[in-house]
Design an enzyme around this catalytic site. Structure first.
Site, short mmCIF file in Angstrom:
data_model
loop_
_atom_site.label_atom_id
_atom_site.label_comp_id
_atom_site.label_asym_id
_atom_site.label_seq_id
_atom_site.Cartn_x
_atom_site.Cartn_y
_atom_site.Cartn_z
N HIS A 1 48.90 46.36 13.06
CA HIS A 1 48.24 45.54 14.07
C HIS A 1 47.69 44.28 13.44
O HIS A 1 47.10 44.31 12.36
CB HIS A 1 47.10 46.31 14.77
N HIS B 1 45.03 41.20 13.61
CA HIS B 1 43.71 40.89 14.16
C HIS B 1 43.62 39.39 14.45
O HIS B 1 44.00 38.57 13.61
CB HIS B 1 42.61 41.19 13.14
P1 5GP Z 1 42.02 48.25 10.81
O1 5GP Z 1 40.79 48.50 9.97
O2 5GP Z 1 42.93 49.46 10.85
O3 5GP Z 1 42.74 46.99 10.44
O4 5GP Z 1 41.48 47.99 12.27
C1 5GP Z 1 41.49 48.93 13.28
C2 5GP Z 1 40.80 48.30 14.46
O5 5GP Z 1 41.09 49.08 15.59
C3 5GP Z 1 39.27 48.26 14.32
O6 5GP Z 1 38.83 46.91 14.43
C4 5GP Z 1 38.78 49.14 15.45
O7 5GP Z 1 37.59 48.65 16.04
C5 5GP Z 1 39.94 49.15 16.42
N1 5GP Z 1 40.07 50.36 17.20
C6 5GP Z 1 40.02 51.64 16.74
N2 5GP Z 1 40.22 52.50 17.76
C7 5GP Z 1 40.41 51.75 18.87
C8 5GP Z 1 40.67 52.08 20.24
O8 5GP Z 1 40.78 53.25 20.63
N3 5GP Z 1 40.82 51.05 21.11
C9 5GP Z 1 40.74 49.75 20.71
N4 5GP Z 1 40.89 48.80 21.65
N5 5GP Z 1 40.48 49.40 19.44
C10 5GP Z 1 40.32 50.39 18.53
#
Ligand code: 5GP
Ligand code: ZN
Length: 143
Positions: free
Chosen positions: A100, A102
């Site tokens: 994903h 950001h």
């Molecule tokens: P990572 O640290 O993996 O790059 O970021 C994961 C992101 O996914 C985090 O910013 C977190 O807030 C978001 N996130 C985790 N679970 C969910 C969810 O169920 N729904 C949404 N919309 N965002 C999520």
């Protein structure tokens, strides 16, 4: 779709999300725990864990949607800029194992600093090491 993947569950409609863009291959929705207002995530609908796992065409599609959403995400919250980034792999802080991107709106006074501020001391690399690294990356890019 991967079992136990929260983003696959969002794609399948099993978990609600504030979706801001969707097409056959890509989805984008607001982050549920935003770092800033307007924090948006852009994902391929197909489950791939890391950036390098995503097929080339799909990677282009994901970037295209990120490119399309940066301006509206900034405008929606009257931001001054944005950090556009991927946490790629556990070592880099990736928590959700479905790739994903950001889009985090930034503000002149948010105090967040650049991506560079993640890192501490910089490595001291001599010319030979830099040449070896450059050659290795270049060879890999040809594969
Ligand atoms: P990572 O640290 O993996 O790059 O970021 C994961 C992101 O996914 C985090 O910013 C977190 O807030 C978001 N996130 C985790 N679970 C969910 C969810 O169920 N729904 C949404 N919309 N965002 C999520
Ligand atoms: Zn997934």
């Amino acid at each position: 779709m991967s079992d136990d993947c929260i983003f696959c569950s969002i794609v399948a409609g099993e978990i609600p999300s504030r979706t801001v863009y969707e097409d056959d291959d890509v989805s984008a929705f607001l982050d549920a725990n935003p770092l800033a207002p307007g924090h948006t995530l852009v994902i391929p609908k197909a489950h791939h864990e890391h950036v390098q796992d995503v097929p080339n065409d799909l990677a282009s599609d994901v970037f295209s949607v990120m490119h399309r959403l940066v301006e509206p995400a900034e405008s929606a919250v009257d931001a001054d800029g944005s950090t556009v980034a991927f946490n790629n792999g556990e070592a880099a802080g990736q928590e959700v194992p479905h790739v994903h991107g950001h889009i985090v709106p930034r503000f002149d006074d948010d105090g967040g600093g650049p991506i560079h501020s993640i890192f501490g001391a910089r490595p001291d690399l001599d010319d030979d090491e830099l040449d070896d690294i450059a050659a290795s990356v270049s060879d890999g890019a040809d594969d």
